[in-house]
Design a protein around this motif. Structure first.
Motif, PDB file in Angstrom:
ATOM      1  N   SER A  89      -8.146  10.725  -1.848  1.00 54.91           N
ATOM      2  CA  SER A  89      -8.104  11.439  -0.742  1.00 54.91           C
ATOM      3  C   SER A  89      -6.927  12.357  -0.456  1.00 54.91           C
ATOM      4  CB  SER A  89      -8.205  10.494   0.530  1.00 54.91           C
ATOM      5  OG  SER A  89      -7.973  11.099   1.801  1.00 54.91           O
ATOM      6  N   GLU A  90      -5.677  11.939  -0.803  1.00 57.38           N
ATOM      7  CA  GLU A  90      -4.305  12.663  -0.642  1.00 57.38           C
ATOM      8  C   GLU A  90      -4.491  14.020  -1.720  1.00 57.38           C
ATOM      9  OE1 GLU A  90      -1.175   9.966  -1.337  1.00 57.38           O
ATOM     10  OE2 GLU A  90      -1.430   9.142   0.754  1.00 57.38           O
ATOM     11  N   GLN A  91      -4.932  13.752  -2.651  1.00 61.27           N
ATOM     12  CA  GLN A  91      -4.897  14.814  -3.730  1.00 61.27           C
ATOM     13  C   GLN A  91      -6.101  15.734  -3.339  1.00 61.27           C
ATOM     14  OE1 GLN A  91      -5.956  12.653  -7.390  1.00 61.27           O
ATOM     15  NE2 GLN A  91      -3.624  12.438  -7.929  1.00 61.27           N
ATOM     16  N   ALA A  92      -7.122  15.476  -2.830  1.00 60.56           N
ATOM     17  CA  ALA A  92      -8.191  16.310  -2.289  1.00 60.56           C
ATOM     18  C   ALA A  92      -7.631  17.324  -0.952  1.00 60.56           C
ATOM     19  CB  ALA A  92      -9.456  15.603  -1.749  1.00 60.56           C
TER      20      ALA A  92
ATOM     21  N   LYS B 207      -6.352   3.768  -5.190  1.00 60.67           N
ATOM     22  CA  LYS B 207      -6.847   4.536  -5.721  1.00 60.67           C
ATOM     23  C   LYS B 207      -7.578   5.635  -4.681  1.00 60.67           C
ATOM     24  CE  LYS B 207     -10.527   5.653  -9.316  1.00 60.67           C
ATOM     25  NZ  LYS B 207     -11.592   4.871 -10.073  1.00 60.67           N
ATOM     26  N   LYS B 208      -8.354   4.984  -3.826  1.00 59.26           N
ATOM     27  CA  LYS B 208      -9.117   5.835  -2.703  1.00 59.26           C
ATOM     28  C   LYS B 208      -8.149   6.720  -1.871  1.00 59.26           C
ATOM     29  CE  LYS B 208     -13.504   5.560  -3.011  1.00 59.26           C
ATOM     30  NZ  LYS B 208     -14.480   6.685  -3.440  1.00 59.26           N
ATOM     31  N   LYS B 209      -7.272   6.251  -1.675  1.00 61.43           N
ATOM     32  CA  LYS B 209      -6.034   6.853  -0.615  1.00 61.43           C
ATOM     33  C   LYS B 209      -5.259   8.063  -1.563  1.00 61.43           C
ATOM     34  CE  LYS B 209      -1.851   6.175   1.643  1.00 61.43           C
ATOM     35  NZ  LYS B 209      -0.744   5.201   2.066  1.00 61.43           N
TER      36      LYS B 209
ATOM     37  N   GLY C 237     -15.634  -0.938  -2.896  1.00 63.64           N
ATOM     38  CA  GLY C 237     -14.290  -1.599  -2.646  1.00 63.64           C
ATOM     39  C   GLY C 237     -14.518  -2.411  -1.330  1.00 63.64           C
ATOM     40  N   ASP C 238     -15.533  -3.081  -1.016  1.00 67.51           N
ATOM     41  CA  ASP C 238     -15.462  -3.749   0.033  1.00 67.51           C
ATOM     42  C   ASP C 238     -15.199  -5.271  -0.361  1.00 67.51           C
ATOM     43  OD1 ASP C 238     -16.164  -1.943   2.015  1.00 67.51           O
ATOM     44  OD2 ASP C 238     -18.257  -2.027   1.573  1.00 67.51           O
ATOM     45  N   LEU C 239     -14.414  -6.180   0.641  1.00 70.60           N
ATOM     46  CA  LEU C 239     -14.415  -7.411   0.499  1.00 70.60           C
ATOM     47  C   LEU C 239     -14.674  -8.162   1.636  1.00 70.60           C
ATOM     48  CD1 LEU C 239     -12.928  -9.751  -1.150  1.00 70.60           C
ATOM     49  CD2 LEU C 239     -10.762  -9.107  -0.129  1.00 70.60           C
ATOM     50  N   TYR C 240     -15.702  -8.992   1.453  1.00 68.26           N
ATOM     51  CA  TYR C 240     -16.258 -10.035   2.523  1.00 68.26           C
ATOM     52  C   TYR C 240     -15.644 -11.205   2.243  1.00 68.26           C
ATOM     53  CZ  TYR C 240     -19.217  -5.727   2.973  1.00 68.26           C
ATOM     54  OH  TYR C 240     -19.557  -4.557   3.035  1.00 68.26           O
ATOM     55  N   ILE C 241     -15.351 -12.034   3.371  1.00 69.69           N
ATOM     56  CA  ILE C 241     -14.991 -13.548   3.079  1.00 69.69           C
ATOM     57  C   ILE C 241     -15.952 -14.051   4.299  1.00 69.69           C
ATOM     58  CG2 ILE C 241     -12.960 -15.100   3.503  1.00 69.69           C
ATOM     59  CD1 ILE C 241     -11.179 -12.789   3.030  1.00 69.69           C
ATOM     60  N   ASP C 242     -16.726 -15.102   3.592  1.00 70.40           N
ATOM     61  CA  ASP C 242     -17.593 -16.114   4.469  1.00 70.40           C
ATOM     62  C   ASP C 242     -16.840 -17.431   4.641  1.00 70.40           C
ATOM     63  OD1 ASP C 242     -19.387 -14.182   4.378  1.00 70.40           O
ATOM     64  OD2 ASP C 242     -20.369 -15.190   2.662  1.00 70.40           O
ATOM     65  N   VAL C 243     -16.680 -17.772   5.923  1.00 71.78           N
ATOM     66  CA  VAL C 243     -16.175 -19.152   6.188  1.00 71.78           C
ATOM     67  C   VAL C 243     -17.211 -19.963   7.073  1.00 71.78           C
ATOM     68  CG1 VAL C 243     -14.094 -19.938   7.611  1.00 71.78           C
ATOM     69  CG2 VAL C 243     -14.020 -18.073   6.450  1.00 71.78           C
TER      70      VAL C 243
ATOM     71  N   LYS D  30      -9.107  -5.544  -4.778  1.00 66.36           N
ATOM     72  CA  LYS D  30      -9.102  -4.818  -3.412  1.00 66.36           C
ATOM     73  C   LYS D  30      -8.113  -3.864  -3.209  1.00 66.36           C
ATOM     74  CE  LYS D  30     -10.506  -4.042   0.629  1.00 66.36           C
ATOM     75  NZ  LYS D  30     -11.366  -2.721   0.938  1.00 66.36           N
ATOM     76  N   LYS D  31      -6.761  -4.212  -3.428  1.00 62.61           N
ATOM     77  CA  LYS D  31      -5.776  -3.312  -3.061  1.00 62.61           C
ATOM     78  C   LYS D  31      -5.681  -2.254  -4.114  1.00 62.61           C
ATOM     79  CE  LYS D  31      -0.500  -3.391  -2.643  1.00 62.61           C
ATOM     80  NZ  LYS D  31       0.496  -4.267  -3.175  1.00 62.61           N
ATOM     81  N   THR D  32      -5.857  -2.385  -5.565  1.00 57.57           N
ATOM     82  CA  THR D  32      -6.110  -1.344  -6.502  1.00 57.57           C
ATOM     83  C   THR D  32      -7.019  -0.228  -6.093  1.00 57.57           C
ATOM     84  OG1 THR D  32      -5.309  -2.843  -7.975  1.00 57.57           O
ATOM     85  CG2 THR D  32      -6.572  -0.725  -8.736  1.00 57.57           C
ATOM     86  N   PHE D  33      -8.328  -0.742  -5.462  1.00 52.39           N
ATOM     87  CA  PHE D  33      -9.443   0.150  -4.931  1.00 52.39           C
ATOM     88  C   PHE D  33      -8.949   1.101  -4.087  1.00 52.39           C
ATOM     89  CE2 PHE D  33     -13.186   1.572  -2.839  1.00 52.39           C
ATOM     90  CZ  PHE D  33     -13.876   1.916  -3.826  1.00 52.39           C
ATOM     91  N   ASP D  34      -8.384   0.301  -3.023  1.00 51.90           N
ATOM     92  CA  ASP D  34      -7.952   1.033  -1.592  1.00 51.90           C
ATOM     93  C   ASP D  34      -6.734   2.208  -2.208  1.00 51.90           C
ATOM     94  OD1 ASP D  34      -9.776  -0.342  -0.311  1.00 51.90           O
ATOM     95  OD2 ASP D  34      -8.201  -1.580   0.351  1.00 51.90           O
TER      96      ASP D  34
END
Length: 103
Positions: free
Chosen positions: A91-94, A86-88, A26-32, A80-84
Motif C-alpha cells: 500500500s505504501e509503495q502504491a 506485506k499488505k502495508k 490474511g484474515d484470522l478468526y478465533i472461535d471460543v 498473520k503479522k507477515t501478511f499484514d
C-alpha cells in the motif's frame, strides 16, 4: 483456510480455541466456546442486558495454553503479522508511486 485447534491443559471440551487463518485474505478468526447455560438463565441474562445491566467484572473464563502448542500458535500469529506487513508495504509503495507521478 487453515484451521488449528488448541485445547486447554485442563482438557475440558468447553475450553477449546479454534484458529482459522486465510492465507489469501490474511484474515484470522478465533472461535471460543461460550459456557452453556439453561435456557431460563440465558433468558434472564438477556433481559438484564436489554435493560442496561452491566457486570462490573464483565464475562470471562480462563484458558491455559499447553506448552507444546505455543510454537504452533506463534507460527499462526506470525503468518498473520507477515501478511499484514506485506499488505502495508504494498500500500505504501502504491501510494509513493502515485504521489511521484502526480508531482
Amino acid at each position: 483456510m487453515k484451521t488449528d485447534l488448541f485445547e486447554c491443559n485442563c482438557h475440558s471440551p468447553e475450553h477449546l480455541l479454534v484458529f482459522h487463518f486465510d492465507p489469501e485474505d490474511g484474515d484470522l478468526y478465533i472461535d471460543v466456546h461460550l459456557d452453556a447455560k439453561p435456557w431460563r438463565r440465558r433468558f434472564w441474562i438477556a433481559l438484564r442486558y436489554l435493560f442496561g445491566h452491566r457486570s462490573n467484572y464483565g464475562c470471562f473464563n480462563c484458558w491455559a495454553l499447553e506448552s507444546e502448542d505455543a510454537d504452533r500458535m506463534i507460527s499462526i500469529l506470525q503468518q498473520k503479522k507477515t501478511f499484514d506487513e506485506k499488505k502495508k508495504l504494498e500500500s505504501e509503495q502504491a501510494f509513493a508511486k502515485v504521489w511521484t507521478s502526480v508531482r
